[in-house]
Design an enzyme around this catalytic site. Structure first.
Site, mmCIF file in Angstrom:
data_model
loop_
_atom_site.group_PDB
_atom_site.id
_atom_site.type_symbol
_atom_site.label_atom_id
_atom_site.label_comp_id
_atom_site.label_asym_id
_atom_site.label_seq_id
_atom_site.Cartn_x
_atom_site.Cartn_y
_atom_site.Cartn_z
ATOM 1 N N ASP A 147 94.828 61.263 -13.531
ATOM 2 C CA ASP A 147 95.592 62.278 -12.810
ATOM 3 C C ASP A 147 96.317 63.189 -13.797
ATOM 4 O O ASP A 147 97.177 62.729 -14.557
ATOM 5 C CB ASP A 147 96.599 61.580 -11.882
ATOM 6 C CG ASP A 147 97.158 62.531 -10.834
ATOM 7 O OD1 ASP A 147 96.832 63.730 -10.885
ATOM 8 O OD2 ASP A 147 97.919 62.073 -9.976
ATOM 9 N N ASP A 148 95.982 64.455 -13.790
ATOM 10 C CA ASP A 148 96.631 65.464 -14.643
ATOM 11 C C ASP A 148 96.379 65.230 -16.136
ATOM 12 O O ASP A 148 97.178 65.647 -16.977
ATOM 13 C CB ASP A 148 98.150 65.530 -14.401
ATOM 14 C CG ASP A 148 98.524 65.998 -13.007
ATOM 15 O OD1 ASP A 148 97.624 66.156 -12.160
ATOM 16 O OD2 ASP A 148 99.729 66.225 -12.765
ATOM 17 N N CYS A 180 95.824 68.165 -7.027
ATOM 18 C CA CYS A 180 95.404 66.780 -6.754
ATOM 19 C C CYS A 180 94.569 66.601 -5.481
ATOM 20 O O CYS A 180 93.438 66.125 -5.547
ATOM 21 C CB CYS A 180 96.629 65.886 -6.677
ATOM 22 S SG CYS A 180 97.603 65.859 -8.197
ATOM 23 N N ARG A 206 90.291 66.054 -5.305
ATOM 24 C CA ARG A 206 89.764 64.749 -4.879
ATOM 25 C C ARG A 206 88.828 64.891 -3.681
ATOM 26 O O ARG A 206 87.838 64.169 -3.549
ATOM 27 C CB ARG A 206 90.939 63.818 -4.549
ATOM 28 C CG ARG A 206 91.636 63.334 -5.793
ATOM 29 C CD ARG A 206 93.098 63.001 -5.592
ATOM 30 N NE ARG A 206 93.779 63.099 -6.881
ATOM 31 C CZ ARG A 206 93.870 62.088 -7.749
ATOM 32 N NH1 ARG A 206 93.389 60.908 -7.448
ATOM 33 N NH2 ARG A 206 94.443 62.264 -8.919
ATOM 34 N N LYS A 266 95.266 56.188 -6.531
ATOM 35 C CA LYS A 266 95.796 57.344 -5.805
ATOM 36 C C LYS A 266 94.704 57.973 -4.953
ATOM 37 O O LYS A 266 93.715 58.478 -5.481
ATOM 38 C CB LYS A 266 96.335 58.359 -6.813
ATOM 39 C CG LYS A 266 96.771 59.674 -6.189
ATOM 40 C CD LYS A 266 97.454 60.543 -7.212
ATOM 41 C CE LYS A 266 97.600 61.967 -6.722
ATOM 42 N NZ LYS A 266 98.362 62.796 -7.651
ATOM 43 N N HIS A 274 95.305 60.288 -1.915
ATOM 44 C CA HIS A 274 95.821 61.655 -1.728
ATOM 45 C C HIS A 274 94.954 62.541 -0.831
ATOM 46 O O HIS A 274 94.901 63.750 -0.998
ATOM 47 C CB HIS A 274 96.081 62.353 -3.076
ATOM 48 C CG HIS A 274 97.294 63.223 -3.013
ATOM 49 N ND1 HIS A 274 97.806 63.907 -4.102
ATOM 50 C CD2 HIS A 274 98.112 63.521 -1.957
ATOM 51 C CE1 HIS A 274 98.866 64.583 -3.730
ATOM 52 N NE2 HIS A 274 99.080 64.373 -2.445
ATOM 53 N N SER A 278 100.979 61.253 -4.627
ATOM 54 C CA SER A 278 101.480 61.323 -6.003
ATOM 55 C C SER A 278 102.705 60.426 -6.187
ATOM 56 O O SER A 278 103.416 60.110 -5.232
ATOM 57 C CB SER A 278 101.834 62.765 -6.371
ATOM 58 O OG SER A 278 100.681 63.566 -6.306
ATOM 59 N N HIS A 298 100.136 61.218 -14.428
ATOM 60 C CA HIS A 298 100.921 62.165 -13.627
ATOM 61 C C HIS A 298 102.407 61.862 -13.829
ATOM 62 O O HIS A 298 102.795 60.700 -13.905
ATOM 63 C CB HIS A 298 100.531 61.985 -12.149
ATOM 64 C CG HIS A 298 101.064 63.026 -11.218
ATOM 65 N ND1 HIS A 298 102.393 63.109 -10.871
ATOM 66 C CD2 HIS A 298 100.438 64.020 -10.546
ATOM 67 C CE1 HIS A 298 102.564 64.120 -10.027
ATOM 68 N NE2 HIS A 298 101.392 64.688 -9.808
ATOM 69 N N ASP A 314 91.431 64.788 -12.395
ATOM 70 C CA ASP A 314 91.408 65.643 -11.200
ATOM 71 C C ASP A 314 91.760 67.097 -11.481
ATOM 72 O O ASP A 314 91.331 67.995 -10.773
ATOM 73 C CB ASP A 314 92.337 65.071 -10.117
ATOM 74 C CG ASP A 314 93.817 65.122 -10.502
ATOM 75 O OD1 ASP A 314 94.134 65.139 -11.711
ATOM 76 O OD2 ASP A 314 94.662 65.133 -9.588
ATOM 77 N N ASN A 315 92.599 67.307 -12.493
ATOM 78 C CA ASN A 315 92.969 68.683 -12.852
ATOM 79 C C ASN A 315 93.598 68.648 -14.231
ATOM 80 O O ASN A 315 93.830 67.574 -14.801
ATOM 81 C CB ASN A 315 93.929 69.303 -11.810
ATOM 82 C CG ASN A 315 95.127 68.446 -11.491
ATOM 83 O OD1 ASN A 315 95.204 67.850 -10.421
ATOM 84 N ND2 ASN A 315 96.062 68.346 -12.424
ATOM 85 N N LYS A 357 97.250 72.715 -15.115
ATOM 86 C CA LYS A 357 97.337 72.381 -13.680
ATOM 87 C C LYS A 357 97.897 73.537 -12.845
ATOM 88 O O LYS A 357 98.852 74.186 -13.241
ATOM 89 C CB LYS A 357 98.241 71.162 -13.512
ATOM 90 C CG LYS A 357 98.446 70.732 -12.078
ATOM 91 C CD LYS A 357 99.290 69.469 -11.989
ATOM 92 C CE LYS A 357 99.380 69.008 -10.538
ATOM 93 N NZ LYS A 357 100.069 67.711 -10.419
HETATM 94 MG MG MG Z 1 96.413 65.749 -10.450
#
Ligand code: MG
Length: 450
Positions: free
Chosen positions: A31-32, A71, A75, A124, A126, A149, A221, A273-274, A293
């Site tokens: 994540d991130d 996010c 996904r 996660k 989301h 998150s 994240h 994811d980003n 992001k």
């Molecule tokens: Mg993310």
């Protein structure tokens, strides 16, 4: 004498040998995490020996994209093979959101489950946290994790709207659909997710069933956390500690797969994811790509991506083939023997030829959405922004503005998007503008969920 029965047995045996076994599939999603945050992508201080091993024994992508720099939307694209604007999941969900991925969407997990796979989602999700939107409603046999998150509770959020934030519940840790714990210790999450993941791998292997594991880590994240074994140990502060623990987790997953005898029959894919969040030193690095992001600059959506399947994916290959998370929906589903739904537009394409034959892949074509709105397009080497944020260098103003004059970059020779060249290439600008118009005209937005 060859009887009909022995002929049948022979041909059956031959067919068994001819048809490649359906592989287990493990998708690990950070994540991130930024493009530049792994050792194998050039980070000078964060050590990632296990991810580096995946690269050394498998394939590393340099043109792999998420379909959105946020996010929830990103996904949804991974799960459905469709642009988030198409599948309806084009906003970030918060604890007070009621909706989620529209129920009519078909995920990889649904398709693989139909083919006899055991399926598990850990981490996660989301894509909706009310009972009807949790992973078990979308093809997963089990779920364990925080459904959104880790900065979305009164205790963890930095949201300035105190009234809204204080109305949120404590961060839930959910098993299937039951809240097991409130505000769990986040420094234990990577370890706990890993235990769930490795147990699932062992059980599925012992049961001789093919499996699909979607392991979506909460880290790195913000707010960052790492267990005692990693905290304070990296040379890149808490961010480096969290990434090191993530790397440890990848090592545990690989080791468990190998010890279960499935090392030559399990595709492991790793990505994020980003791009990195704008939270100073508590965020990551997009490497040579611009911004991160929440933006449609390359740093927002160009992700590290590694594919590992010893014996079928060649070792130590760096590919510049263009691919996206949406392609993983198509590729994973077909590897598992599923047919891709024909009743809807699927944006992802099969990248088996890239993975298993090191093919060049297709010409890059990507529409860059920032949650709902379309901001840019890439075709081949060229990328045109029609709307952008953070246009002036060094200014962090993430409000998007429509551009009176679109910005053009050649992202093959200028991957950092530093040298704007619309004035010198008016025909390319026109071509890309008309591509955007055609895309908009043929695009049917999904049923939006909030
Ligand atoms: Mg993310």
């Amino acid at each position: 004498m060859i009887t009909r029965r022995s002929l049948f047995a022979l041909s059956f045996t031959a067919a068994l040998h001819a048809a490649p076994k359906r592989p287990n599939i493990v998708m690990i999603y950070a994540d991130d995490l930024g493009y530049g945050d792994l050792g194998c992508y050039g980070h000078p201080t964060i050590k990632t020996p296990n991810l580096d091993r995946m690269a050394a024994q498998g394939m590393k992508f340099t043109q792999f994209y998420s379909a959105n720099p946020y996010c929830s939307p990103s996904r949804s694209a991974l799960m459905t093979g469709r642009y988030p604007a198409r599948n309806g999941m084009n906003v970030v969900l918060f604890p007070d959101s009621k909706g989620g991925l529209p129920p009519e969407e078909i995920t990889t997990a649904v398709l693989l489950k139909q083919q006899g796979y055991s399926t598990a989602c850990v981490g996660k999700w989301h894509l909706g946290h009310t009972p009807n939107f949790l992973p078990k409603s979308f093809g997963f046999d089990s779920y364990f994790g925080i459904p959104y998150s880790n900065d979305m509770s009164p205790a963890t959020s930095a949201n300035q709207n105190l009234q809204r934030r204080n109305a949120w519940p404590p961060t839930p840790l959910i098993r299937d659909a039951e809240v097991m714990e409130s505000e769990p210790d986040q420094s234990q999450l990577t370890r706990r997710y890993t235990e769930q993941a490795t147990t699932f791998i062992r059980k599925s292997s012992a049961a001789k069933r093919p499996f699909f594991l979607y392991l979506a880590h909460t880290m790195p994240h913000w707010p960052l956390a790492a267990s005692a074994a990693f905290k304070g140990k990296s040379a890149r502060g808490l961010y480096g500690d969290a990434v090191s623990e993530l790397d440890w987790s990848v090592g545990e997953v690989l080791k468990t797969i190998e010890q279960s005898g499935e090392g030559k029959n399990t595709l492991v894919f790793f990505s994020s994811d980003n791009g990195p969040a704008p939270v100073g030193l508590e965020g990551g690095s997009a490497g040579l790509y611009r911004d991160g992001k929440g933006t449609t600059w390359e740093g927002g959506v160009r992700e590290p991506a590694l594919a590992w399947l010893p014996g079928r994916i060649a070792a130590g290959v760096t590919t510049s083939a263009f691919a996206t998370t949406m392609d993983l929906f198509t590729t994973f589903s077909q590897l598992g023997g599923a047919r891709i739904p024909a009743d809807r537009v699927i944006d992802g394409q099969d990248i088996s030829d890239v993975l298993f034959r090191n093919a060049e892949g297709r010409e890059p074509l990507l529409f860059y959405y920032n949650q709902g709105p379309l901001r840019a397009v890439r075709k081949g080497a060229w990328k045109l922004h029609i709307s952008a944020c953070n246009v002036a260098p060094g200014v962090n103003d993430r409000r998007y503005q429509d551009l009176a004059k679109p910005l053009l970059f050649n992202v093959e020779i200028d991957p950092s998007e530093k040298f704007e060249c619309a004035a010198k290439n008016p025909e390319t600008v026109e071509e890309l503008l008309s591509l955007i118009e055609k895309h908009k005209a043929s695009f049917t937005p999904g049923r939006a969920q909030t």
